[in-house]
Scaffold this active site. Structure first.
Site: not given
Length: 454
Positions: A219-220, A223, A244
């Site tokens: 994800g964005i 981390m 995604e």
């Protein structure tokens, strides 16, 4: 009734002529990320005093929208968003934007079944090629479904976007009504802040759980980017990508030779995504790159597709988690921050994958008004939306450790999550857990020192 298929001719007109096609009460779709139009947007803003009740759907706005800036009171233009960027969040705070709750992977189905009308779709795309195709660039997402349902399709041509490969990455001139000239400006970039020490501590715990051949969704945020950075120093090899969002960090792994996709069951040898967002470095890497395939979001995000790869590892952020394992990743009370996105779908898809793992990451604390607060609490902030349910939660990671909540009862979950909190908050959290019945007295043999109320 089936939609009558009419061949279109992609007639070339000016931006002002395109804007003149908009009528009061229409629904316009601007699409997502790099695909949102700029020249058309500016032309339409000039018609503010001629129109009323014109509504827009959009997602992850990366540049200020002329229609919103021209209409600060919302007398004419109304903005509905499927996932907030920082700009969209500011407009929501000002009462100029509203959120449409959705799992991103379901959006094509929403357009085909529930969203009506779609009066005009306006998208940026690469100039038409010799075969009559306009490349939709680094945001295939749900754009094909929008085009299918639209009463009118306008393409804003631009050379400023990368050309991407993959199914659904283009629209043919027969599906386009009008073409306008864009400004050919470079694609907007998303800054990549350097990871903090907390980000690195969380990443070190996660990379120990990533084996050779794992298929990653990242994800964005700081981390996940830290995970990409530290993976380059790990022993994991032959990694795959089914995600995604494609990020700079993933491209770093690809260029380091760590991503081959050789062990993937679905699209072996390919990096699979539905949109890319980052720096010029990322856009240059994806331009006409046959190793990277862009697919519609219902292909990348539906759990039944995610699980077709073995050893899926999904890595996502949250902002708050309660002692039963509910994660809120998109709101701060009743203030909306981002969106559900694909988090819940990848959590479920990774769990269903053979050997799969899902990680929800968070720093143990945050600062507000000069005061340090815990992101792990007895309960979520009132008004907070649950993004990942406690029944879906698998691994939770902070800088203080990692725990797998699968198979744990509420008392065991509470104890495990207290152990991931900042030490300064653990005693109060333990007391709250006992006093509110999350941990029955004597459940772990002897009562904690935190059970005595002063």
């Amino acid at each position: 009734m089936a939609k009558v298929q009419v061949q279109k001719h992609a007639k070339r007109i000016t931006a002002d002529e395109a804007a003149a096609l908009v009528q009061p009460g229409m629904w316009l779709d601007y699409g997502a990320t790099l695909s949102q139009p700029d020249v058309f947007d500016a032309a339409l803003a000039k018609r503010k005093n001629e129109l009323n009740n014109v509504r827009f759907r959009a997602c992850l706005t990366l540049r200020p929208r002329a229609v919103l800036e021209a209409d600060p009171e919302g007398d004419t233009f109304h903005w509905v968003n499927l996932h907030f960027s920082g700009y969209d969040r500011k407009k929501h705070d000002a009462g100029r934007s509203n959120y449409l709750p959705v799992h991103l992977g379901e959006i094509p189905d929403y357009y085909r079944r529930f969203i009506d009308p779609v009066d005009i779709v306006i998208l940026k795309a690469r100039p038409m090629d010799a075969d009559g195709n306009f490349n939709l660039s680094a945001a295939t997402v749900w754009h094909r479904a929008m085009i299918e349902r639209a009463r009118m399709v306008i393409i804003e041509e631009t050379t400023g976007l990368p050309h991407v490969m993959g199914p659904g990455a283009s629209v043919h001139r027969d599906d386009v009504d009008y073409v306008i000239a864009g400004d050919n400006a470079a694609a907007p970039e998303l800054p990549n802040p350097p990871p903090t020490e907390v980000d690195k501590a969380v990443a070190r715990l996660i990379i120990n759980e990533i084996d050779d051949g794992a298929c990653l969704q990242i994800g964005i945020g700081g981390m996940p980017n830290a995970v990409c950075s530290l993976l380059q120093q790990s022993t994991a090899r032959d990694l795959g990508i089914h995600t995604e969002m494609l990020t700079d960090g993933i491209i770093d792994l690809y260029r380091a030779g760590l991503i081959t996709g050789a062990r993937k069951q679905l699209n072996p040898g390919k990096l699979v995504c539905t949109f890319a967002l980052g720096s010029r470095y990322l856009y240059d890497a994806i331009d006409r790159n046959p190793d990277i395939e862009f697919h519609p979001v219902d292909y990348t995000n539906l759990p039944e597709n995610i699980m077709r790869n073995d050893n899926v590892v999904a890595i996502n952020n949250t902002t708050q988690i309660d002692l039963t394992g509910q994660a809120s990743s998109e709101t701060d009370g009743h203030r909306h921050l981002t969106g559900t996105g694909g988090q819940a779908q990848f959590v479920r898809g990774a769990y269903a994958s053979k050997g799969g793992k899902s990680f929800i990451c968070l720093a143990s604390t945050y600062e507000r008004h000069g005061e340090r607060r815990s992101r792990i609490g007895l309960s979520l902030t009132p008004g907070n939306t649950v993004t990942t349910t406690r029944t879906d939660m698998m691994y939770v990671v902070t800088e203080y450790g990692i725990t797998n909540l699968k198979g744990k009862c509420v008392a065991e979950r509470a104890q495990a999550l207290i152990g991931l909190a900042h030490p300064d908050f653990r005693e109060d959290l333990e007391r709250d857990a006992y006093e509110n019945g999350l941990i029955p007295r004597g459940f772990f043999g002897s009562e904690s020192r935190a059970t005595t109320t002063p």
